[in-house]
Enzyme design. Structure first.
Site, PDB file in Angstrom:
ATOM      1  N   CYS A   1      -0.902   2.895  -7.557  1.00 12.01           N
ATOM      2  CA  CYS A   1      -1.683   2.345  -6.450  1.00 12.01           C
ATOM      3  C   CYS A   1      -1.772   0.853  -6.695  1.00 12.01           C
ATOM      4  O   CYS A   1      -2.003   0.430  -7.839  1.00 12.01           O
ATOM      5  CB  CYS A   1      -3.077   2.979  -6.405  1.00 12.01           C
ATOM      6  SG  CYS A   1      -4.238   2.183  -5.267  1.00 12.01           S
TER       7      CYS A   1
ATOM      8  N   CYS B   1       0.864  -1.182   0.000  1.00  9.11           N
ATOM      9  CA  CYS B   1       0.000   0.000   0.000  1.00  9.11           C
ATOM     10  C   CYS B   1       0.895   1.225   0.000  1.00  9.11           C
ATOM     11  O   CYS B   1       1.740   1.377   0.891  1.00  9.11           O
ATOM     12  CB  CYS B   1      -0.893  -0.016   1.244  1.00  9.11           C
ATOM     13  SG  CYS B   1      -1.874   1.475   1.512  1.00  9.11           S
TER      14      CYS B   1
END
Length: 258
Positions: free
Chosen positions: A184, A73
């Site tokens: 992402c 992340c």
């Protein structure tokens, strides 16, 4: 015997890193943990997030008995990586947008960064651009809505193709942009659909393989996958359990936080 490699994300985006780990380290045991009860992380205050990430990762490391933690992340990595390394006794591998490899691939010297609004604006991202893509024009595109589309895909729903086209529409006015960073970990799950929605062919770059390569260098884990690989979630649901099962985590358990 050492425990599995634990992959952590706020939601299902880390499953794109799981896929890269499966390719590079096919015999290594994995576990997965996500804090989907607090998804998305990008809209929350930094101090709150650091405390939350530490709390969830400590619980997941204890529950899994892992040999190492992959923080799949960008938000968690940029905010809490050092705190996690100080707090945990296992190796911790982080995630950064693949600015450096994208700059190496671009022929036009114009690359794009497709990421959440938090990631495109963070000083950490700007430093990456300055350090590794100084000779490139870098166009940053915020695409928060793609997080939800990737979540929908893993939960068995169909992503909104029109929304993907809208996210990529600015590329029509940038004909020399030839390489796009998926900044992402959710976004590589949508790669084929994004490629179909893009106004022209592009080079698509993400961090998955680099994360997997680094993990193989620093984490010692079992070299034989067990019959049962586990997932932990903070908000269990049947759809999420089915989605995790599609990546090999056939038992999704509620993560109990201290």
């Amino acid at each position: 015997m050492a425990g599995p490699i634990l992959v952590f994300d706020s939601g299902v985006g880390g499953l794109s890193v799981v896929a890269a780990l499966r390719r590079r380290l096919p015999e290594v045991a994995l576990a997965y943990a996500c804090d989907n009860a607090m998804l998305p992380y990008g809209v929350r205050e930094d101090d709150w997030l650091v405390a939350r990430i530490l709390r969830v990762c400590r619980a997941a490391v204890a529950a899994s008995g892992c040999s190492g933690l992959v923080v799949a992340c960008n938000t968690a990595s940029t905010l809490a990586l050092e705190a996690l390394r100080e707090s945990l006794s296992v190796p911790v591998v982080g995630t950064v947008p693949a600015i450096k490899p994208a700059a190496g691939l671009s022929e036009s010297r114009h690359i794009g960064l497709l990421a959440t609004s938090a990631t495109v604006a963070r000083p950490y991202t700007l430093r990456l651009i300055e350090d590794f893509a100084r000779d490139c024009r870098v166009t940053r595109l915020a695409a928060d809505s793609l997080v939800g589309e990737a979540e929908r895909l893993v939960l068995g729903e169909t992503p909104d193709a029109a929304r993907l086209r809208r996210v990529l529409a600015p590329l029509e006015a940038l004909p020399d942009l030839d390489t796009l960073v998926l900044g992402c970990t959710h976004f590589p799950l949508l790669r084929d659909r994004l490629a179909a929605a893009a106004p022209r062919p592009l080079r698509w770059v993400d961090s998955g393989d680099a994360i997997a390569r680094r993990t193989g260098q620093v984490v010692v884990a079992p070299q034989r996958r067990p019959a049962l690989e586990l997932g932990w979630v903070t908000a269990p649901s049947p759809a999420l359990a089915r989605g995790l099962a599609g990546f090999g985590f056939v038992d999704a358990r509620r993560l109990v936080l201290a």
